[in-house]
Design a protein around this motif. Structure first.
Motif, PDB file in Angstrom:
ATOM      1  N   ILE A  99    -112.310 -13.812 -67.501  1.00 47.88           N
ATOM      2  CA  ILE A  99    -112.826 -15.427 -67.249  1.00 47.88           C
ATOM      3  C   ILE A  99    -112.674 -16.228 -68.485  1.00 47.88           C
ATOM      4  CG2 ILE A  99    -115.121 -14.421 -67.834  1.00 47.88           C
ATOM      5  CD1 ILE A  99    -116.261 -16.426 -65.595  1.00 47.88           C
ATOM      6  N   SER A 100    -112.205 -17.325 -68.449  1.00 46.02           N
ATOM      7  CA  SER A 100    -112.253 -18.372 -69.719  1.00 46.02           C
ATOM      8  C   SER A 100    -112.710 -19.557 -69.176  1.00 46.02           C
ATOM      9  CB  SER A 100    -110.740 -18.365 -70.166  1.00 46.02           C
ATOM     10  OG  SER A 100    -109.983 -19.107 -69.187  1.00 46.02           O
ATOM     11  N   ALA A 101    -113.149 -20.361 -70.273  1.00 49.52           N
ATOM     12  CA  ALA A 101    -113.717 -21.724 -70.233  1.00 49.52           C
ATOM     13  C   ALA A 101    -112.529 -22.704 -70.236  1.00 49.52           C
ATOM     14  CB  ALA A 101    -114.757 -21.957 -70.937  1.00 49.52           C
ATOM     15  N   GLU A 102    -112.278 -23.763 -69.556  1.00 47.67           N
ATOM     16  CA  GLU A 102    -111.337 -24.668 -69.752  1.00 47.67           C
ATOM     17  C   GLU A 102    -112.167 -26.217 -69.659  1.00 47.67           C
ATOM     18  OE1 GLU A 102    -107.683 -24.345 -67.615  1.00 47.67           O
ATOM     19  OE2 GLU A 102    -107.673 -22.194 -68.216  1.00 47.67           O
ATOM     20  N   ASN A 103    -112.501 -27.038 -70.711  1.00 49.90           N
ATOM     21  CA  ASN A 103    -113.149 -28.223 -70.351  1.00 49.90           C
ATOM     22  C   ASN A 103    -114.697 -27.995 -69.683  1.00 49.90           C
ATOM     23  OD1 ASN A 103    -111.205 -29.890 -71.533  1.00 49.90           O
ATOM     24  ND2 ASN A 103    -110.128 -29.872 -69.583  1.00 49.90           N
ATOM     25  N   GLN A 104    -114.929 -28.308 -68.687  1.00 49.56           N
ATOM     26  CA  GLN A 104    -116.153 -28.319 -67.957  1.00 49.56           C
ATOM     27  C   GLN A 104    -116.192 -27.005 -66.897  1.00 49.56           C
ATOM     28  OE1 GLN A 104    -119.056 -30.012 -68.972  1.00 49.56           O
ATOM     29  NE2 GLN A 104    -117.867 -29.923 -70.861  1.00 49.56           N
ATOM     30  N   VAL A 105    -115.200 -26.326 -66.727  1.00 51.69           N
ATOM     31  CA  VAL A 105    -115.055 -25.379 -65.828  1.00 51.69           C
ATOM     32  C   VAL A 105    -114.684 -23.929 -66.117  1.00 51.69           C
ATOM     33  CG1 VAL A 105    -114.227 -27.119 -64.109  1.00 51.69           C
ATOM     34  CG2 VAL A 105    -112.392 -26.011 -65.143  1.00 51.69           C
ATOM     35  N   TYR A 106    -115.080 -23.163 -65.580  1.00 49.40           N
ATOM     36  CA  TYR A 106    -114.699 -21.838 -65.627  1.00 49.40           C
ATOM     37  C   TYR A 106    -113.355 -21.323 -64.843  1.00 49.40           C
ATOM     38  CZ  TYR A 106    -118.731 -20.967 -68.702  1.00 49.40           C
ATOM     39  OH  TYR A 106    -119.768 -21.044 -69.729  1.00 49.40           O
ATOM     40  N   VAL A 107    -112.519 -20.544 -65.302  1.00 50.42           N
ATOM     41  CA  VAL A 107    -111.493 -19.885 -64.410  1.00 50.42           C
ATOM     42  C   VAL A 107    -111.273 -18.454 -64.639  1.00 50.42           C
ATOM     43  CG1 VAL A 107    -109.032 -19.643 -64.238  1.00 50.42           C
ATOM     44  CG2 VAL A 107    -110.078 -21.980 -65.215  1.00 50.42           C
ATOM     45  N   LEU A 108    -111.687 -17.873 -63.450  1.00 55.65           N
ATOM     46  CA  LEU A 108    -111.673 -16.557 -63.124  1.00 55.65           C
ATOM     47  C   LEU A 108    -110.494 -15.909 -62.407  1.00 55.65           C
ATOM     48  CD1 LEU A 108    -113.710 -14.023 -63.001  1.00 55.65           C
ATOM     49  CD2 LEU A 108    -114.081 -14.466 -60.868  1.00 55.65           C
ATOM     50  N   LYS A 109    -109.919 -15.029 -63.294  1.00 56.36           N
ATOM     51  CA  LYS A 109    -108.235 -14.521 -62.945  1.00 56.36           C
ATOM     52  C   LYS A 109    -108.485 -12.921 -62.870  1.00 56.36           C
ATOM     53  CE  LYS A 109    -105.941 -17.859 -65.297  1.00 56.36           C
ATOM     54  NZ  LYS A 109    -104.999 -18.267 -66.331  1.00 56.36           N
ATOM     55  N   TRP A 110    -107.749 -12.451 -62.181  1.00 55.16           N
ATOM     56  CA  TRP A 110    -107.545 -11.042 -61.821  1.00 55.16           C
ATOM     57  C   TRP A 110    -106.196 -10.525 -61.298  1.00 55.16           C
ATOM     58  CZ3 TRP A 110    -110.523 -14.336 -58.882  1.00 55.16           C
ATOM     59  CH2 TRP A 110    -110.154 -14.498 -57.739  1.00 55.16           C
ATOM     60  N   ASN A 111    -105.989  -9.076 -61.704  1.00 54.81           N
ATOM     61  CA  ASN A 111    -104.730  -8.602 -61.155  1.00 54.81           C
ATOM     62  C   ASN A 111    -104.780  -8.115 -59.873  1.00 54.81           C
ATOM     63  OD1 ASN A 111    -103.562  -9.589 -63.276  1.00 54.81           O
ATOM     64  ND2 ASN A 111    -103.720  -7.881 -64.553  1.00 54.81           N
ATOM     65  N   TYR A 112    -103.901  -8.146 -58.757  1.00 53.65           N
ATOM     66  CA  TYR A 112    -103.775  -7.478 -57.680  1.00 53.65           C
ATOM     67  C   TYR A 112    -102.327  -7.345 -57.008  1.00 53.65           C
ATOM     68  CZ  TYR A 112    -106.159  -5.332 -53.567  1.00 53.65           C
ATOM     69  OH  TYR A 112    -106.499  -4.640 -52.484  1.00 53.65           O
ATOM     70  N   THR A 113    -102.008  -6.338 -56.446  1.00 51.89           N
ATOM     71  CA  THR A 113    -100.767  -5.883 -56.081  1.00 51.89           C
ATOM     72  C   THR A 113    -100.181  -6.021 -54.586  1.00 51.89           C
ATOM     73  OG1 THR A 113    -101.241  -3.586 -55.715  1.00 51.89           O
ATOM     74  CG2 THR A 113    -100.531  -4.115 -57.897  1.00 51.89           C
ATOM     75  N   HIS A 114    -101.638  -5.986 -53.702  1.00 51.68           N
ATOM     76  CA  HIS A 114    -101.284  -6.100 -52.173  1.00 51.68           C
ATOM     77  C   HIS A 114    -101.200  -7.675 -52.078  1.00 51.68           C
ATOM     78  CE1 HIS A 114    -102.350  -2.113 -52.652  1.00 51.68           C
ATOM     79  NE2 HIS A 114    -102.184  -2.041 -51.282  1.00 51.68           N
TER      80      HIS A 114
END
Length: 575
Positions: free
Chosen positions: A253-268
């Motif tokens: 999870i990272s902050a960019e300006n006034q929002v948070y961006v949640l990322k993850w990895n998935y193969t399917h």
């Protein structure tokens, strides 16, 4: 003496007293004093090696009988606290036939000093008291084994832990949320302890194999106190068959300006995702928090491996994030829980620079905070310092300056010179060391210096004053010439009409009255001589020459002697 004991299934102690018999605190009895025995009876000896054992909320008093050959001996103990004047009977430790007693029912302040004493009794024959050294229960207590419940998954085990002590524990009432738990886990088939992890209640032990039996044991500890702690019995459980859908991995999870961006990895592919959050402090509460997780806005049924949500979803604090996948028919287990600290995730944005020239060859610099999408300052919650790079536009020599203020001045610069500046915001504390990117470069030209202005004003003043001075000098010289250097001879036309006596300067007063002779020609036949008598500060008076008489005060002898009648004048003319 106290020692750390590991107990496993099949060989674990069945009662708390068995644990107390293995590891305890020993408090040695003090000196005793002897009471006289009844006549005809043997003197009883006081108990020896008196010890107090405390684990959680269990209080045990143990001792050794001095003379085991004497039968039918009982033991009784008393207690006393600083607020008591007299000794009181110790509950659970009266007329005891064995060599230990449980005084856990005693309701005392575990932070208060406690005194104990015990003696042997047989009928009316009693021994001397054995005095136990005073102690504070909370300082001498050991940490008992926690209760453990396991929930298996295919590649993980959820470890649910209840803190040591009873539900209404008085010993750990102030520390129940401060426990840390150490787990030792191993494959049962190998019987070799595999690894040790620090966990929180309800968390997972990951990276396990499906359909495998694992055993583990748990003990509790306190960060602030070094205490003897006991492991729980070993618990064993089988992991499940591998799930068709694996859980998402590498949660970020990272902050960019006034929002948070949640990322993850998935193969399917062809799956949707769901993300949830939980307050970190919930994991320290001794209860099941599995139903406390909340849905993250904009992160439900998403088809991509990321989602974006506003920062105001998470006020300042620490949280846990988890994600799972679903294809409609199958659902994965939840991912590993990712710890998320809003303070550490914040992005420091570069300052907004406002630079303006001011007097005295200076530039004033003001740093503003950037505005977000809602026109709110981004860095307003953090004490910022600024790293500044400043240089002359035509030079590549940059100077580095660090300022803690957002408003300052560059003094003593070159006039009419362009200077440039760029800066970045920093947070440097024991907890953080973060910085923004550099701001855009801002350039500004200084104003003319004070020397140039002075010469300009001086030139204008000189150009204006020169004609004035010349004019004043000219008028003054003319005045001087007129006063001190008058003309020595009047014009000829006027000189013919005056007497031979020179006309004196009118600016100087004389001691006698002066007269001027004028000839007035009235007509051809008659000429009248008029005398003008000028006196200082008086009007002129005109007299007819025939009728005027000499007053005698300011007479002129030449004029009296030389006066003529009109007839004489005419006669001379004809001649």
């Amino acid at each position: 003496m106290a020692q750390d004991v590991t107990s496993e299934v099949g060989g674990a102690p069945r009662t708390m007293l068995d644990l107390l018999g293995v590891a305890t605190l020993v408090l040695v009895a003090g000196m005793s004093w002897v009471l006289p025995a009844a006549a005809g009876e043997t003197n009883l000896k006081s108990p020896q090696n008196v010890e107090v054992y405390i684990i959680d909320d269990t209080f045990i008093l143990k001792w050794n009988q001095s003379d085991e050959s004497v039968g039918n001996v009982t033991f009784s103990a008393d207690y006393k606290t600083p607020g008591m004047d007299n000794w009181e009977k110790l509950p659970g430790c009266q007329n005891i036939t064995s060599t230990k007693c449980d005084f856990s029912p005693l309701k005392i302040n575990v932070f208060e000093e406690l005194n104990l004493r015990i003696r042997a009794e047989k009928g009316n024959n009693v021994s001397s008291w054995s005095i136990v050294d005073s102690f504070i229960p909370i300082k001498q207590a050991h940490i008992g084994p926690p209760e453990v419940h396991l929930d298996p998954e295919d590649k993980a085990i959820i470890v649910n832990i209840s803190p040591p002590g009873t539900k209404n524990s008085t010993m750990w009432a102030m520390a129940s949320t401060s426990f840390i738990y150490s787990v030792v886990i191993w494959k049962k088939s190998s019987s070799v302890e595999d690894r040790t992890e620090i966990v929180i209640p309800g968390s997972k032990i990951n990276k396990l194999s499906p359909e495998t039996t694992y055993c583990l044991k748990v003990k509790a500890g306190l960060r602030s106190q070094r205490k003897v702690a006991f492991y729980s019995p070993a618990y064993c459980v089988n992991t499940t068959v591998e799930n068709k859908l694996p859980p998402p991995e590498n949660i970020q999870i990272s902050a960019e300006n006034q929002v948070y961006v949640l990322k993850w990895n998935y193969t399917h592919e062809n799956v949707t995702f769901q993300a949830q959050w939980l307050h970190a402090f919930m994991t320290k509460i001794p209860e099941n928090y599995s139903g406390k997780w909340k849905q993250i806005p904009n992160c439900e049924n998403v088809t991509t491996t990321q989602c974006v949500f506003p920062q105001n979803v998470f006020p300042k604090g620490i949280y846990f994030i988890r994600v799972k996948a679903s294809d409609g028919n199958n659902t994965s287990f939840w991912s590993e829980e990712e710890k998320f600290d809003t303070d550490r995730q914040i992005v420091i944005l570069p300052p907004v620079i406002d630079m303006k020239p001011i007097n005295n060859n200076s530039l004033r610099v003001c740093f503003g905070t950037p505005k977000g999408s809602q026109n709110k300052s981004v860095n307003q919650h953090f004490p910022l310092i600024y790293e500044i790079w400043f240089w002359e536009n035509i030079s590549n020599a940059e100077s580095k300056i660090v300022k803690e203020r957002a408003d300052f001045t560059f003094p003593n610069l070159k006039p009419l010179t362009v200077y440039c500046i760029k800066a970045r915001a920093l947070i440097e504390t024991a907890k953080w060391n973060k910085s923004s990117v550099f701001s855009d470069t801002v350039c500004e030209k200084t104003k003319p210096g004070t020397t140039s202005k002075t010469w300009l004003i001086t030139g204008i003043c000189v150009a204006f004053l020169i004609p004035v001075v010349l004019y004043v000098v000219k008028v003054f010289l003319k005045f001087i010439n007129y006063v001190f250097f008058p003309s020595s001879k009047p014009p000829s036309t006027i000189d013919e009409c005056f007497s031979e006596q020179p006309l004196k300067n009118l600016f100087f007063s004389t001691s006698e009255e002066e007269t001027e002779r004028c000839f007035i020609i009235e007509n051809i036949d008659t000429i009248s001589v008029v005398e003008e008598t000028n006196q200082i500060d008086e009007n002129h008076k005109i007299y007819n020459s025939q009728t005027s008489q000499d007053s005698g005060n300011y007479s002129n002898e030449d004029e009296n002697s030389g006066s003529k009648t009109s007839e004489d004048f005419l006669q001379e003319e004809t001649e």
